[in-house]
Motif scaffolding. Sequence first.
Motif, short mmCIF file in Angstrom:
data_model
loop_
_atom_site.label_atom_id
_atom_site.label_comp_id
_atom_site.label_asym_id
_atom_site.label_seq_id
_atom_site.Cartn_x
_atom_site.Cartn_y
_atom_site.Cartn_z
N GLY A 1 7.67 -57.76 19.63
CA GLY A 1 8.51 -58.94 19.41
C GLY A 1 9.37 -59.25 20.62
N LEU A 2 9.90 -58.22 21.26
CA LEU A 2 10.69 -58.41 22.47
C LEU A 2 9.85 -59.05 23.57
CD1 LEU A 2 13.41 -57.72 23.99
CD2 LEU A 2 12.22 -55.67 24.75
N ASN A 3 8.60 -58.59 23.71
CA ASN A 3 7.71 -59.16 24.72
C ASN A 3 7.37 -60.62 24.42
OD1 ASN A 3 7.55 -56.96 26.43
ND2 ASN A 3 5.92 -56.02 25.25
N ILE A 4 7.15 -60.95 23.16
CA ILE A 4 6.87 -62.34 22.79
C ILE A 4 8.08 -63.22 23.08
CG2 ILE A 4 6.42 -63.88 20.84
CD1 ILE A 4 4.72 -61.58 19.65
N PHE A 5 9.25 -62.73 22.73
CA PHE A 5 10.49 -63.47 22.99
C PHE A 5 10.67 -63.71 24.49
CE2 PHE A 5 15.06 -64.12 23.31
CZ PHE A 5 15.32 -64.91 22.21
N GLN A 6 10.45 -62.67 25.27
CA GLN A 6 10.60 -62.77 26.71
C GLN A 6 9.58 -63.75 27.31
OE1 GLN A 6 9.58 -59.24 28.81
NE2 GLN A 6 10.49 -59.94 30.71
N THR A 7 8.36 -63.71 26.82
CA THR A 7 7.33 -64.63 27.31
C THR A 7 7.70 -66.08 27.02
OG1 THR A 7 5.64 -62.94 27.00
CG2 THR A 7 4.88 -65.22 27.15
N ALA A 8 8.26 -66.33 25.85
CA ALA A 8 8.68 -67.69 25.50
C ALA A 8 9.78 -68.17 26.45
CB ALA A 8 9.17 -67.73 24.06
N ILE A 9 10.70 -67.31 26.78
CA ILE A 9 11.78 -67.70 27.69
C ILE A 9 11.23 -67.96 29.09
CG2 ILE A 9 13.85 -66.84 28.86
CD1 ILE A 9 14.54 -65.44 26.20
N ILE A 10 10.32 -67.13 29.54
CA ILE A 10 9.72 -67.34 30.87
C ILE A 10 8.96 -68.65 30.91
CG2 ILE A 10 7.94 -66.47 32.44
CD1 ILE A 10 8.90 -63.63 31.65
N LEU A 11 8.16 -68.93 29.90
CA LEU A 11 7.44 -70.20 29.84
C LEU A 11 8.39 -71.39 29.82
CD1 LEU A 11 4.63 -69.30 27.30
CD2 LEU A 11 4.35 -69.75 29.74
N PHE A 12 9.48 -71.26 29.09
CA PHE A 12 10.48 -72.33 29.04
C PHE A 12 11.07 -72.60 30.41
CE2 PHE A 12 15.01 -73.44 28.69
CZ PHE A 12 14.88 -74.69 28.14
N PHE A 13 11.49 -71.56 31.10
CA PHE A 13 12.10 -71.76 32.42
C PHE A 13 11.11 -72.31 33.43
CE2 PHE A 13 15.71 -69.31 30.98
CZ PHE A 13 16.75 -69.90 31.66
N VAL A 14 9.88 -71.84 33.39
CA VAL A 14 8.87 -72.36 34.33
C VAL A 14 8.61 -73.83 34.05
CG1 VAL A 14 6.44 -72.20 34.98
CG2 VAL A 14 7.82 -70.15 34.85
N SER A 15 8.55 -74.20 32.78
CA SER A 15 8.28 -75.61 32.45
C SER A 15 9.45 -76.51 32.81
CB SER A 15 7.92 -75.77 30.98
OG SER A 15 9.03 -75.51 30.16
N THR A 16 10.67 -75.99 32.84
CA THR A 16 11.80 -76.83 33.27
C THR A 16 11.77 -77.08 34.77
OG1 THR A 16 13.27 -74.92 33.53
CG2 THR A 16 13.32 -76.05 31.41
N GLY A 17 11.08 -76.22 35.51
CA GLY A 17 11.01 -76.40 36.96
C GLY A 17 9.89 -77.31 37.40
N VAL A 18 9.08 -77.81 36.47
CA VAL A 18 7.95 -78.67 36.82
C VAL A 18 8.42 -80.11 36.99
CG1 VAL A 18 5.76 -79.59 35.95
CG2 VAL A 18 6.30 -77.19 35.65
N LYS A 19 7.87 -80.78 37.99
CA LYS A 19 8.19 -82.18 38.23
C LYS A 19 6.90 -82.91 38.55
CE LYS A 19 11.87 -82.94 40.58
NZ LYS A 19 12.82 -83.06 41.68
N LYS A 20 6.58 -83.94 37.79
CA LYS A 20 5.34 -84.69 38.03
C LYS A 20 5.41 -85.38 39.38
CE LYS A 20 4.21 -85.45 33.29
NZ LYS A 20 3.02 -85.70 32.58
N GLY A 21 4.40 -85.17 40.18
CA GLY A 21 4.34 -85.79 41.50
C GLY A 21 5.24 -85.13 42.52
#
Length: 129
Positions: free
Chosen positions: A40-60
């Motif tokens: 569960g800790l690993n799943i929680f951590q993965t969700a946070i990592i995916l969230f932060f990476v997706s906030t850093g994305v910018k189209k174009g």
Amino acid sequence: MEMMVDEVVAKYNYWIYVVLMMIGFYAMIGKRNLVKKLLGLNIFQTAIILFFVSTGVKKGGGIPIVDKYQALAGGVDAASVVNPLPHVLMLTAIVVGVSVTGVALAVLQRVYREYGTLEEDEILEKVQQ
């Protein structure tokens, strides 16, 4: 109302991350088996990592590297490049997460050798005796 639904649908990835976080949180809080808590800790951590990476994305968005021609022209427009900081921090978080998981598995192995179980309730009973 339709505009609100469109905004929610446009950010579907954030909803997926929230669901993953809640699954991980439930596993950490609701399960009694220590391996399931670690999972569960690993799943929680993965969700946070995916969230932060997706906030850093910018189209174009371009890469934030200034070559000599851009430097002569006045640099790079910050609005047109991707911020690399969230991605770099999440690489560090991945390394820390793998290390924590490895140490936790080693500790769980030692706990199992000592108490013969990984169920939290049974371990607490054996400790109290």
